[in-house]
Scaffold this motif. Structure first.
Motif, PDB file in Angstrom:
ATOM      1  N   ALA A   1      -5.301   1.438   5.691  1.00 46.19           N
ATOM      2  CA  ALA A   1      -5.567   1.975   4.280  1.00 46.19           C
ATOM      3  C   ALA A   1      -6.796   0.815   3.589  1.00 46.19           C
ATOM      4  O   ALA A   1      -7.597   1.432   3.040  1.00 46.19           O
ATOM      5  CB  ALA A   1      -4.253   1.807   3.462  1.00 46.19           C
ATOM      6  N   TYR A   2      -6.268  -0.294   3.945  1.00 50.64           N
ATOM      7  CA  TYR A   2      -7.218  -1.154   3.077  1.00 50.64           C
ATOM      8  C   TYR A   2      -8.696  -1.489   3.572  1.00 50.64           C
ATOM      9  O   TYR A   2      -9.717  -1.786   2.936  1.00 50.64           O
ATOM     10  CB  TYR A   2      -6.767  -2.768   2.876  1.00 50.64           C
ATOM     11  N   ARG A   3      -8.728  -1.107   4.985  1.00 52.29           N
ATOM     12  CA  ARG A   3     -10.047  -1.272   5.477  1.00 52.29           C
ATOM     13  C   ARG A   3     -10.903  -0.026   5.301  1.00 52.29           C
ATOM     14  O   ARG A   3     -12.132   0.067   5.454  1.00 52.29           O
ATOM     15  CB  ARG A   3     -10.177  -1.449   7.002  1.00 52.29           C
ATOM     16  N   SER A   4     -10.532   1.247   5.441  1.00 49.20           N
ATOM     17  CA  SER A   4     -10.938   2.468   5.506  1.00 49.20           C
ATOM     18  C   SER A   4     -10.778   3.537   4.518  1.00 49.20           C
ATOM     19  O   SER A   4     -11.295   4.557   4.445  1.00 49.20           O
ATOM     20  CB  SER A   4     -10.790   3.195   6.799  1.00 49.20           C
ATOM     21  N   GLY A   5      -9.611   3.445   3.817  1.00 52.11           N
ATOM     22  CA  GLY A   5      -8.976   4.398   2.764  1.00 52.11           C
ATOM     23  C   GLY A   5      -9.345   4.475   1.418  1.00 52.11           C
ATOM     24  O   GLY A   5      -8.971   5.211   0.552  1.00 52.11           O
ATOM     25  N   ALA A   6     -10.246   3.428   1.019  1.00 52.15           N
ATOM     26  CA  ALA A   6     -10.583   3.357  -0.291  1.00 52.15           C
ATOM     27  C   ALA A   6     -11.136   4.793  -0.821  1.00 52.15           C
ATOM     28  O   ALA A   6     -11.076   5.281  -2.022  1.00 52.15           O
ATOM     29  CB  ALA A   6     -11.708   2.228  -0.792  1.00 52.15           C
ATOM     30  N   PRO A   7     -12.091   5.536  -0.129  1.00 52.87           N
ATOM     31  CA  PRO A   7     -12.684   6.501  -0.665  1.00 52.87           C
ATOM     32  C   PRO A   7     -11.609   7.743  -0.817  1.00 52.87           C
ATOM     33  O   PRO A   7     -11.535   8.587  -1.827  1.00 52.87           O
ATOM     34  CB  PRO A   7     -13.609   7.207   0.323  1.00 52.87           C
ATOM     35  N   TRP A   8     -10.582   7.865  -0.002  1.00 51.44           N
ATOM     36  CA  TRP A   8      -9.395   8.901  -0.217  1.00 51.44           C
ATOM     37  C   TRP A   8      -8.641   8.359  -1.501  1.00 51.44           C
ATOM     38  O   TRP A   8      -8.163   9.329  -2.243  1.00 51.44           O
ATOM     39  CB  TRP A   8      -8.611   8.808   1.193  1.00 51.44           C
ATOM     40  N   LEU A   9      -8.538   7.198  -1.733  1.00 50.90           N
ATOM     41  CA  LEU A   9      -7.633   6.710  -2.634  1.00 50.90           C
ATOM     42  C   LEU A   9      -8.270   7.185  -4.083  1.00 50.90           C
ATOM     43  O   LEU A   9      -7.736   7.759  -5.106  1.00 50.90           O
ATOM     44  CB  LEU A   9      -7.492   5.295  -2.518  1.00 50.90           C
TER      45      LEU A   9
ATOM     46  N   ALA B   1       0.848  -1.365  -0.138  1.00 49.84           N
ATOM     47  CA  ALA B   1       0.093  -0.035   0.129  1.00 49.84           C
ATOM     48  C   ALA B   1       0.916   1.303  -0.034  1.00 49.84           C
ATOM     49  O   ALA B   1       0.345   2.367   0.007  1.00 49.84           O
ATOM     50  CB  ALA B   1      -1.007   0.169   1.194  1.00 49.84           C
ATOM     51  N   SER B   2       2.109   1.162   0.067  1.00 51.81           N
ATOM     52  CA  SER B   2       3.199   2.145   0.098  1.00 51.81           C
ATOM     53  C   SER B   2       3.064   3.199  -0.733  1.00 51.81           C
ATOM     54  O   SER B   2       3.022   4.707  -0.569  1.00 51.81           O
ATOM     55  CB  SER B   2       4.434   1.796   0.463  1.00 51.81           C
ATOM     56  N   LYS B   3       2.824   3.047  -2.161  1.00 52.64           N
ATOM     57  CA  LYS B   3       2.659   3.826  -3.124  1.00 52.64           C
ATOM     58  C   LYS B   3       1.469   4.507  -3.162  1.00 52.64           C
ATOM     59  O   LYS B   3       1.172   5.750  -3.400  1.00 52.64           O
ATOM     60  CB  LYS B   3       2.881   3.263  -4.736  1.00 52.64           C
ATOM     61  N   SER B   4       0.271   3.809  -3.276  1.00 52.56           N
ATOM     62  CA  SER B   4      -1.231   4.233  -3.359  1.00 52.56           C
ATOM     63  C   SER B   4      -1.421   5.061  -2.332  1.00 52.56           C
ATOM     64  O   SER B   4      -2.306   6.171  -2.397  1.00 52.56           O
ATOM     65  CB  SER B   4      -2.028   3.174  -3.520  1.00 52.56           C
TER      66      SER B   4
ATOM     67  N   ASN C   1       0.900   6.558  -0.077  1.00 54.50           N
ATOM     68  CA  ASN C   1       2.089   7.341   0.140  1.00 54.50           C
ATOM     69  C   ASN C   1       2.670   7.007   1.742  1.00 54.50           C
ATOM     70  O   ASN C   1       2.735   8.007   2.641  1.00 54.50           O
ATOM     71  CB  ASN C   1       1.756   8.738   0.025  1.00 54.50           C
ATOM     72  N   ILE C   2       2.851   5.648   1.995  1.00 57.95           N
ATOM     73  CA  ILE C   2       3.263   5.491   3.424  1.00 57.95           C
ATOM     74  C   ILE C   2       4.553   4.690   3.144  1.00 57.95           C
ATOM     75  O   ILE C   2       4.746   3.846   4.034  1.00 57.95           O
ATOM     76  CB  ILE C   2       2.347   4.535   4.195  1.00 57.95           C
ATOM     77  N   PRO C   3       5.589   4.943   2.245  1.00 59.23           N
ATOM     78  CA  PRO C   3       6.585   4.161   2.230  1.00 59.23           C
ATOM     79  C   PRO C   3       7.592   4.089   3.488  1.00 59.23           C
ATOM     80  O   PRO C   3       8.328   3.193   3.726  1.00 59.23           O
ATOM     81  CB  PRO C   3       7.421   4.655   0.786  1.00 59.23           C
ATOM     82  N   ALA C   4       7.600   5.407   4.192  1.00 57.50           N
ATOM     83  CA  ALA C   4       8.430   5.363   5.211  1.00 57.50           C
ATOM     84  C   ALA C   4       7.986   4.727   6.425  1.00 57.50           C
ATOM     85  O   ALA C   4       8.825   4.346   7.259  1.00 57.50           O
ATOM     86  CB  ALA C   4       8.731   6.823   5.530  1.00 57.50           C
ATOM     87  N   LEU C   5       6.863   4.065   6.209  1.00 61.09           N
ATOM     88  CA  LEU C   5       6.419   3.114   7.579  1.00 61.09           C
ATOM     89  C   LEU C   5       7.286   1.573   7.255  1.00 61.09           C
ATOM     90  O   LEU C   5       7.129   0.822   8.122  1.00 61.09           O
ATOM     91  CB  LEU C   5       4.977   2.747   7.524  1.00 61.09           C
ATOM     92  N   THR C   6       7.606   1.250   6.034  1.00 58.73           N
ATOM     93  CA  THR C   6       8.142   0.212   5.669  1.00 58.73           C
ATOM     94  C   THR C   6       6.942  -0.748   5.621  1.00 58.73           C
ATOM     95  O   THR C   6       5.845  -0.565   6.214  1.00 58.73           O
ATOM     96  CB  THR C   6       9.271  -0.377   6.365  1.00 58.73           C
ATOM     97  N   GLY C   7       7.302  -1.999   4.917  1.00 55.30           N
ATOM     98  CA  GLY C   7       6.391  -3.168   4.889  1.00 55.30           C
ATOM     99  C   GLY C   7       5.725  -3.111   3.468  1.00 55.30           C
ATOM    100  O   GLY C   7       5.271  -2.252   2.911  1.00 55.30           O
ATOM    101  N   SER C   8       5.590  -4.554   3.276  1.00 54.68           N
ATOM    102  CA  SER C   8       5.122  -4.883   1.797  1.00 54.68           C
ATOM    103  C   SER C   8       4.537  -6.317   2.021  1.00 54.68           C
ATOM    104  O   SER C   8       4.522  -6.998   3.237  1.00 54.68           O
ATOM    105  CB  SER C   8       5.977  -4.702   0.878  1.00 54.68           C
ATOM    106  N   TYR C   9       4.156  -7.126   0.996  1.00 58.00           N
ATOM    107  CA  TYR C   9       3.599  -8.524   0.982  1.00 58.00           C
ATOM    108  C   TYR C   9       3.658  -8.823  -0.328  1.00 58.00           C
ATOM    109  O   TYR C   9       3.646  -8.205  -1.066  1.00 58.00           O
ATOM    110  CB  TYR C   9       2.385  -8.526   1.820  1.00 58.00           C
TER     111      TYR C   9
END
Length: 383
Positions: free
Chosen positions: A274-282, A225-228, A230-238
């Protein structure tokens, strides 16, 4: 009607920001207006910020786990809702970064000296990733299917590292194109790693590689979710890894060889929120960014009709073909840096002379400043 504010600039100076504070590293001059690194100048979704604040207020930031319903369910539900793709929770694996996981999978699915096929122009990290593992990068132009099949058919080609959507061009592969790729890779027993980190920012229908598969196999989707958001500084992917033995081998390497099985807890919190609540913002962000891309097209094509530039299928990176203007790459960079005080990535960084990559993941006023600087520099070189 808009709900979120993407117009108000956020001052990123003095925050150890790669794009703003360290622009001198790439361009040799400090204080340039940057349109470079592929992150955005927007605050992340307020829903994500709220979740992060709530977790910080707890106060304890100890070791954490990712194999639980909160994280895995957020991922699988996101793929179901956004892409109509069924993802088995047991196929999902945490990674500290997308490139980290891609590199581990290349190690697991190939031997030193084997070929890894990459479409060109290529994201500049891909050649380094492949070369650092002692594999041979085999580049193929996006639309050269004859060369693609030739490379895939070589007996020592082991992996296709697919960028989907493609970076830097922003091309979104059609289902027909993905079917063709899948057929060729299956025919020649080539493993597929699909980097889908830009997928959530597609402006046209996007098909995840998960939907190209027929069950288990040597394939993986690596994303974040880091690109979409804008949270790359949190680190983490899957990743979603289609081959169970590979998944277990990867998890063993993650824990035993690298000691990275405990994730950054704020990265988990950010992904879940992001995945649970961020869709409208995205969705609103994507529309705003597309407006920036249309602005770039309008300014460029008004000034130079020969370019006939159109926005990409995905993302906030304007990949611009300047070859019709026959300008010199080095001269253009001198004009941009010395006269316009602006940093725009040259296409040579991605193996493509004659192009530039302009990041418009930013307030509209900044995007307009960037394209005006580019137009001004080009005018001086084409008079």
């Amino acid at each position: 009607m808009t709900t979120y504010d993407f117009d108000t600039p956020v001052d990123r100076h003095g925050t150890w920001c790669t794009q703003w504070d360290y622009v001198e590293d790439r361009f040799g001059v400090a204080g340039l207006l940057p349109f470079t690194i592929s992150d955005m100048d927007f605050e992340t979704a307020p829903e994500v910020l709220s979740a992060l604040r709530g977790r910080l207020e707890h106060g304890v930031l100890g070791y954490s786990r990712w194999r639980h319903a909160d994280f895995l369910g957020a991922v699988t539900d996101w793929f179901a809702a956004r892409y109509g793709a069924e993802v088995a929770p047991e196929s999902v694996a945490y990674a500290p970064a997308v490139l980290f996981q891609a590199g581990e999978l290349i190690d697991l699915w190939s031997a030193p000296g084997d070929g890894v096929v990459v479409h060109t122009p290529a994201y500049d990290a891909f050649p380094r990733l492949v070369g650092a593992r002692g594999r041979e990068l085999r580049g193929c132009a996006l639309d050269d299917w004859t060369e693609f099949e030739r490379l895939i058919a070589l007996p020592d080609t082991s992996v296709l590292l697919l960028c989907s959507p493609h970076n830097p061009t922003g091309h979104v592969w059609t289902e027909a194109e993905l079917d063709r790729i899948a057929t060729l890779c299956a025919r020649h027993d080539t493993a597929v790693i699909s980097d889908e980190i830009h997928a959530d920012l597609a402006h046209v229908p996007f098909s995840t590689w998960v939907r190209q598969t027929n069950g288990p196999g040597r394939w993986a989707v690596v994303t974040s979710a880091s690109k979409s958001f804008n949270i790359p500084a949190l680190t983490g992917s899957y990743g979603i890894i289609g081959d169970p033995p590979t998944l277990e081998a990867y998890l063993t390497r993650l824990k035993d060889a690298h000691g990275l099985s405990s994730p950054a807890v704020l990265g988990l919190v950010g992904h879940v929120a992001a995945y649970r609540s961020g869709a409208p913002w995205l969705d609103e962000l994507r529309g705003y960014v597309h407006g920036n891309l249309r602005l770039v097209a309008d300014h460029l094509n008004t000034a130079f009709p020969a370019l006939a530039w159109q926005p990409p299928d995905a993302g906030y990176l304007a990949w611009i073909d300047l070859r019709p203007l026959a300008v010199d790459d080095a001269a253009l960079q001198r004009e941009l840096v010395e006269r316009e005080k602006t940093a725009i990535m040259p296409g040579t960084a991605y193996g493509a002379p004659g192009f530039v990559r302009l990041n418009v993941g930013c307030p509209r006023t900044k995007a307009e400043a960037g394209v005006r600087a580019l137009v001004s520099a080009l005018r001086r070189l084409t008079v």
